[in-house]
Design a protein around this motif. Structure first.
Motif, PDB file in Angstrom:
ATOM      1  N   GLU A  14      65.624 -17.723 -67.645  1.00 46.04           N
ATOM      2  CA  GLU A  14      64.674 -16.902 -66.756  1.00 46.04           C
ATOM      3  C   GLU A  14      63.826 -17.864 -65.916  1.00 46.04           C
ATOM      4  O   GLU A  14      63.298 -17.549 -64.758  1.00 46.04           O
ATOM      5  N   SER A  15      63.354 -18.659 -66.682  1.00 49.91           N
ATOM      6  CA  SER A  15      62.451 -19.810 -65.966  1.00 49.91           C
ATOM      7  C   SER A  15      63.052 -20.557 -64.940  1.00 49.91           C
ATOM      8  O   SER A  15      62.196 -21.217 -64.139  1.00 49.91           O
ATOM      9  N   ARG A  16      64.270 -20.848 -64.953  1.00 56.56           N
ATOM     10  CA  ARG A  16      64.976 -21.528 -63.933  1.00 56.56           C
ATOM     11  C   ARG A  16      65.618 -20.770 -62.885  1.00 56.56           C
ATOM     12  O   ARG A  16      66.323 -21.529 -61.943  1.00 56.56           O
ATOM     13  N   LYS A  17      65.594 -19.661 -62.816  1.00 56.51           N
ATOM     14  CA  LYS A  17      66.205 -18.891 -61.751  1.00 56.51           C
ATOM     15  C   LYS A  17      65.560 -19.167 -60.239  1.00 56.51           C
ATOM     16  O   LYS A  17      64.573 -19.527 -60.288  1.00 56.51           O
ATOM     17  N   LEU A  18      66.319 -18.801 -59.425  1.00 52.63           N
ATOM     18  CA  LEU A  18      65.785 -19.001 -57.851  1.00 52.63           C
ATOM     19  C   LEU A  18      65.058 -17.672 -57.412  1.00 52.63           C
ATOM     20  O   LEU A  18      65.346 -16.591 -58.192  1.00 52.63           O
ATOM     21  N   ALA A  19      64.374 -17.833 -56.502  1.00 54.56           N
ATOM     22  CA  ALA A  19      63.784 -16.593 -55.839  1.00 54.56           C
ATOM     23  C   ALA A  19      65.050 -15.803 -55.266  1.00 54.56           C
ATOM     24  O   ALA A  19      65.968 -16.363 -54.682  1.00 54.56           O
ATOM     25  N   PRO A  20      65.092 -14.492 -55.493  1.00 54.86           N
ATOM     26  CA  PRO A  20      66.282 -13.553 -55.192  1.00 54.86           C
ATOM     27  C   PRO A  20      66.637 -13.867 -53.694  1.00 54.86           C
ATOM     28  O   PRO A  20      68.000 -13.839 -53.307  1.00 54.86           O
ATOM     29  N   GLU A  21      65.707 -14.075 -52.733  1.00 54.45           N
ATOM     30  CA  GLU A  21      66.001 -14.242 -51.398  1.00 54.45           C
ATOM     31  C   GLU A  21      66.737 -15.519 -51.074  1.00 54.45           C
ATOM     32  O   GLU A  21      67.587 -15.485 -50.474  1.00 54.45           O
ATOM     33  N   ARG A  22      66.187 -16.526 -51.812  1.00 56.28           N
ATOM     34  CA  ARG A  22      66.854 -17.670 -51.491  1.00 56.28           C
ATOM     35  C   ARG A  22      68.233 -17.646 -52.315  1.00 56.28           C
ATOM     36  O   ARG A  22      69.308 -18.443 -51.757  1.00 56.28           O
ATOM     37  N   PHE A  23      68.291 -17.139 -53.484  1.00 55.96           N
ATOM     38  CA  PHE A  23      69.800 -17.067 -54.114  1.00 55.96           C
ATOM     39  C   PHE A  23      70.521 -16.465 -53.254  1.00 55.96           C
ATOM     40  O   PHE A  23      71.761 -17.053 -52.882  1.00 55.96           O
TER      41      PHE A  23
END
Length: 463
Positions: A321-330
């Motif tokens: 979870e700490s490595r996820k991208l911002a949803p908009e960027r994803f």
């Protein structure tokens, strides 16, 4: 270690016998892409005058630091991989592992390995890609080689200067194929039984070679591991080239790329990439460009293919979870990859949802779509799903993990303090058997792929 000498059409070459293989490291397959050859297609090298001592690897392509290379090695604590001192633009070399066959008159099947790394990283002497165990097990000749990466390999230099070329890295791969076809018989190989095998960007590269008209007669089978190709378009590549040139101009107040040192080119590459924003390696800024003057739109349906993916590819990109991208960027990255994410099916506000979307949209769905489109009947699908849930580093079957098994690298598992259970050992032997059979005979031991999604072989048992 015992030396061995072979007399080839290119000249005399002196290798070594390691365990049950003849090895030849650092063979120049093309002229160095420097000076007047910089930013241009590779040129086949067919001779050397003095005996060539092929007992050590040569320089690798210039590239950024790659923590994955250290992880997939017997020294996972190494923080300086690949080392800068081992990098050079003079990097077009190949390596050969030839098992010592029972009969010296027997021509052996040949597998050419094309490494991955997002067109930014990788090289033919990486420890993960050492094929010694597989070559001995399968009794096939294995060749690894270097090709140019990043801007040096895949920037559309022709958009910057008419004397320069695009797809330089792809030209390196094509030239390596030319060399193998011309000289592998001198090493006991069968030039009429050549398999291209690659993972991730390596698999994408092989698909690009399938479109390249001049490359089509040079191989006979293909293994595509976790790497559906999406070509760059010429117009888009021209924009990317201008973007890079603008970065160079800001850094060095020049538009003359030839005046830049390797260090300056790599610094410009890293600055250029940073401007696109974080992508976890999902956005390939530099990649093969579709060139209608040298390529065909549709590949001929003539090669037996083995195609596959791992069950949870995305866990390599979004590890927690700490490595996820911002949803908009994803969503922006996926859109740039021509993907529209169904956010009702995938909760991309979570790392788990992003990882699952990556597996589905970037690997599974395009692999199945490619197989459905490819009309040759000799096609097989696999899904790799081994994992060791109790371990620290192998909890899920993520991107790249299967290569350890295809190449028989128990040493890498040992380095991570993972016990080799009977199941793990058996699976590794079965995977080497499968790959060896395909390279040798052009088929595997399960039904050919149809349009049924569950046609692949799967083994749910964990380590």
């Amino acid at each position: 270690m015992t030396s061995i000498t072979r007399h080839t059409k290119a000249g005399t070459i002196i290798g070594q016998i390691k365990q049950h293989c003849e090895t030849y490291f650092g063979i120049p397959y093309a002229y160095p892409p420097i000076n007047e050859r910089r930013f241009k297609h590779a040129e086949l090298k067919t001779t050397w005058s003095e005996p060539l001592h092929a007992d050590q690897f040569k320089a690798i392509p210039p590239q950024p630091f790659n923590k994955l290379e250290a992880f997939f090695s017997t020294h996972p604590e190494d923080t300086q991989v690949p080392k800068i001192k081992h990098q050079s633009e003079d990097c077009l070399y190949l390596n050969i592992w030839k098992p010592i066959a029972a009969s010296s008159n027997q021509k052996l099947p040949v597998m050419i390995w094309v490494y991955g790394g997002g067109y930014l990283n990788g090289h033919g002497s990486a420890e993960l890609y050492n094929p010694q165990a597989f070559a001995e097990h399968a009794q096939v000749i294995v060749i690894t080689f270097n090709y140019r990466l990043g801007a040096l390999g895949y920037l559309n230099f022709n958009a910057i200067h008419e004397d320069y070329d695009m797809n330089c890295g792809l030209s390196d791969q094509f030239t390596a194929l030319l060399w193998v076809n011309q000289f592998i018989e001198d090493f006991g190989g069968d030039s009429n039984n050549i398999t291209l095998c690659g993972q991730s960007a390596g698999a994408m590269s092989i698909q690009a070679l399938m479109h390249l008209k001049a490359a089509q007669p040079l191989f006979h089978k293909a293994v595509l591991m976790s790497g559906p190709l999406r070509f760059d378009e010429v117009q888009h590549s021209q924009n990317t080239a201008q973007h890079f040139l603008n970065t160079v101009t800001k850094l060095y107040d020049t538009t003359n790329l030839a005046a830049l040192s390797t260090h300056q080119m790599m610094h410009a590459l890293e600055e250029d990439l940073a401007q696109y924003g974080p992508s976890k390696g999902l956005e390939l800024i530099y990649s093969p460009i579709f060139d209608e003057s040298t390529m065909v739109d549709t590949t001929p349906d003539k090669w037996p293919v083995l195609v596959g993916f791992t069950e949870q590819e995305g866990d390599c990109y979004i590890r927690n979870e700490s490595r996820k991208l911002a949803p908009e960027r994803f969503l922006e990255i996926m859109k740039n990859n021509d993907v529209t994410v169904n956010t009702a099916a995938f909760d991309i506000t979570t790392g788990k949802g992003q990882s699952e979307a990556i597996t589905y949209y970037e690997f599974k769905q395009p692999s199945l779509r490619w197989l459905d489109h490819y009309q040759y009947k000799k096609k097989w699908l696999y899904c790799f799903n081994w994992s060791a849930p109790a371990s620290q580093n192998f909890k899920t079957p993520y991107h790249i993990l299967d290569v350890i098994f295809w190449f028989g690298h128990t040493d890498i598992l040992h380095a991570h303090h993972l016990p080799i259970t009977p199941h793990t050992h058996t699976l590794m032997q079965q995977m080497m058997d499968t790959l060896g059979k395909f390279v040798t005979e052009g088929h595997v031991d399960w039904p050919v792929y149809t349009t049924i999604e569950d046609a692949y072989i799967s083994n749910k048992k964990n380590a």
